[in-house]
Motif scaffolding. Structure first.
Motif, short mmCIF file in Angstrom:
data_model
loop_
_atom_site.label_atom_id
_atom_site.label_comp_id
_atom_site.label_asym_id
_atom_site.label_seq_id
_atom_site.Cartn_x
_atom_site.Cartn_y
_atom_site.Cartn_z
N MET A 193 0.80 -0.78 -0.43
CA MET A 193 0.35 -0.12 -0.17
C MET A 193 1.11 1.56 -0.18
O MET A 193 1.70 1.46 1.07
N ASN A 194 0.86 1.94 -0.54
CA ASN A 194 1.59 3.27 -1.23
C ASN A 194 1.09 4.31 0.23
O ASN A 194 -0.26 4.57 1.13
N MET A 195 2.02 5.36 0.33
CA MET A 195 2.20 5.99 1.30
C MET A 195 -0.03 7.35 1.09
O MET A 195 -0.45 7.19 2.08
N ASN A 196 -0.07 7.89 -0.21
CA ASN A 196 -1.08 8.21 -0.27
C ASN A 196 -2.31 7.34 0.10
O ASN A 196 -3.17 7.90 0.62
N GLU A 197 -2.70 6.23 -0.73
CA GLU A 197 -3.51 5.41 -0.02
C GLU A 197 -3.47 5.94 1.70
O GLU A 197 -4.71 5.91 2.42
N LEU A 198 -2.21 5.61 2.37
CA LEU A 198 -2.56 5.14 3.48
C LEU A 198 -2.20 7.01 4.33
O LEU A 198 -3.44 6.67 4.84
N ARG A 199 -2.36 7.67 3.78
CA ARG A 199 -2.75 8.82 4.16
C ARG A 199 -4.23 9.00 4.01
O ARG A 199 -4.77 9.80 4.56
N ARG A 200 -5.02 8.79 2.65
CA ARG A 200 -6.55 8.63 2.63
C ARG A 200 -6.79 7.79 4.04
O ARG A 200 -7.99 8.05 4.22
N LEU A 201 -7.01 6.58 3.89
CA LEU A 201 -7.10 6.42 5.15
C LEU A 201 -7.26 6.82 7.15
O LEU A 201 -8.23 6.71 7.43
N ALA A 202 -5.74 7.63 6.67
CA ALA A 202 -5.66 8.59 8.03
C ALA A 202 -6.53 9.35 8.69
O ALA A 202 -7.09 9.77 9.32
N ALA A 203 -6.85 9.86 7.21
CA ALA A 203 -7.87 11.77 6.58
C ALA A 203 -9.32 10.83 6.41
O ALA A 203 -9.82 11.83 8.03
N LYS A 204 -9.81 9.76 6.73
CA LYS A 204 -10.71 8.87 7.22
C LYS A 204 -11.02 9.38 8.80
O LYS A 204 -12.49 9.70 9.16
N ILE A 205 -10.14 8.41 8.70
CA ILE A 205 -10.49 8.19 10.53
C ILE A 205 -10.33 9.78 11.30
O ILE A 205 -10.88 9.99 12.04
N ASP A 206 -9.35 10.23 10.64
CA ASP A 206 -9.33 11.93 11.21
C ASP A 206 -10.76 12.80 10.98
O ASP A 206 -11.42 13.82 12.21
N GLN A 207 -11.09 12.52 9.76
CA GLN A 207 -12.63 13.31 9.54
C GLN A 207 -13.81 12.67 10.58
O GLN A 207 -14.67 13.96 11.17
N HIS A 208 -13.39 11.17 10.96
CA HIS A 208 -14.31 10.75 12.07
C HIS A 208 -14.08 11.77 13.03
O HIS A 208 -15.02 10.97 14.08
N MET A 209 -13.27 11.36 13.38
CA MET A 209 -12.81 11.84 14.74
C MET A 209 -13.40 13.25 14.89
O MET A 209 -13.66 13.84 16.28
N GLN A 210 -13.31 14.14 14.18
CA GLN A 210 -13.89 15.86 14.48
C GLN A 210 -15.37 15.90 14.23
O GLN A 210 -15.43 16.31 14.80
#
Length: 180
Positions: free
Chosen positions: A1-18
């Motif tokens: 899995m590339n870093m862009n995909e990992l960033r996308r996953l982290a961003a989804k988690i971040d958004q839900h936490m917000q």
């Protein structure tokens, strides 16, 4: 899995936490319960990054960092217990573990989707997307019943079935409330 995909996953988690923070859901146990659908994504990030990449994601996405910390603390607390009610239970097959992970991921998608549309204030504008979420919700409920039936047919221990019913029952109830 590339870093862009990992960033996308982290961003989804971040958004839900917000979103949870905006709803004033700040208790670690409540966050743990509401964010179970993100465990597969967190695991992908955890095993797919170097220490430096994980630090970079944590710095870029503070909600992701908080969620990862909550999950790590929960895991450590669980691991350090002298005994757990599920100790000694047989593990589910790899196929069932994958099905369970997919059900959790779809549940997270449903929760995020319903929350986003509810937050918009005008569901009429998004009626076709809300209808699509309804279709996905019905499919998820059907897939969940198939999953449980498959576990029963395999002769899965009653205690495992009880855990599955409890965990997915909570998710199903939250999604049902959001869908109404």
């Amino acid at each position: 899995m590339n870093m862009n995909e990992l960033r996308r996953l982290a961003a989804k988690i971040d958004q839900h936490m917000q979103q949870l923070s905006a709803q004033q859901v700040n208790d670690a146990q409540a966050i743990f319960n509401r964010m179970m659908g993100y465990v597969p994504d967190l695991h992908k990030i955890w095993v797919g990054t170097s220490d430096d990449q994980l630090i970079a994601l944590s710095n870029e996405f503070p909600g992701f960092y908080r969620y990862a910390l909550i999950m790590e603390e929960a895991f450590e607390a669980e691991r350090n217990k002298a005994s757990r009610p599920y100790d000694g239970m047989a593990r589910c097959s790899e196929q069932h573990r994958q099905q369970g992970a997919q059900l959790l991921t779809t549940a997270a998608t449903l929760e995020r989707g319903y929350q986003a549309f509810r937050g918009s204030g005008n569901l009429q504008v998004f009626q076709s997307q809300v209808d699509e979420l309804g279709r996905l919700h019905r499919q998820w409920l059907s897939d969940l019943e198939s999953f449980k039936s498959s576990l029963r047919a395999q002769g899965t221990e009653l205690k495992v079935l009880e855990y599955v019913n409890e965990a997915f029952g909570r998710l199903a109830e939250r999604i049902r409330k959001l869908a109404c």
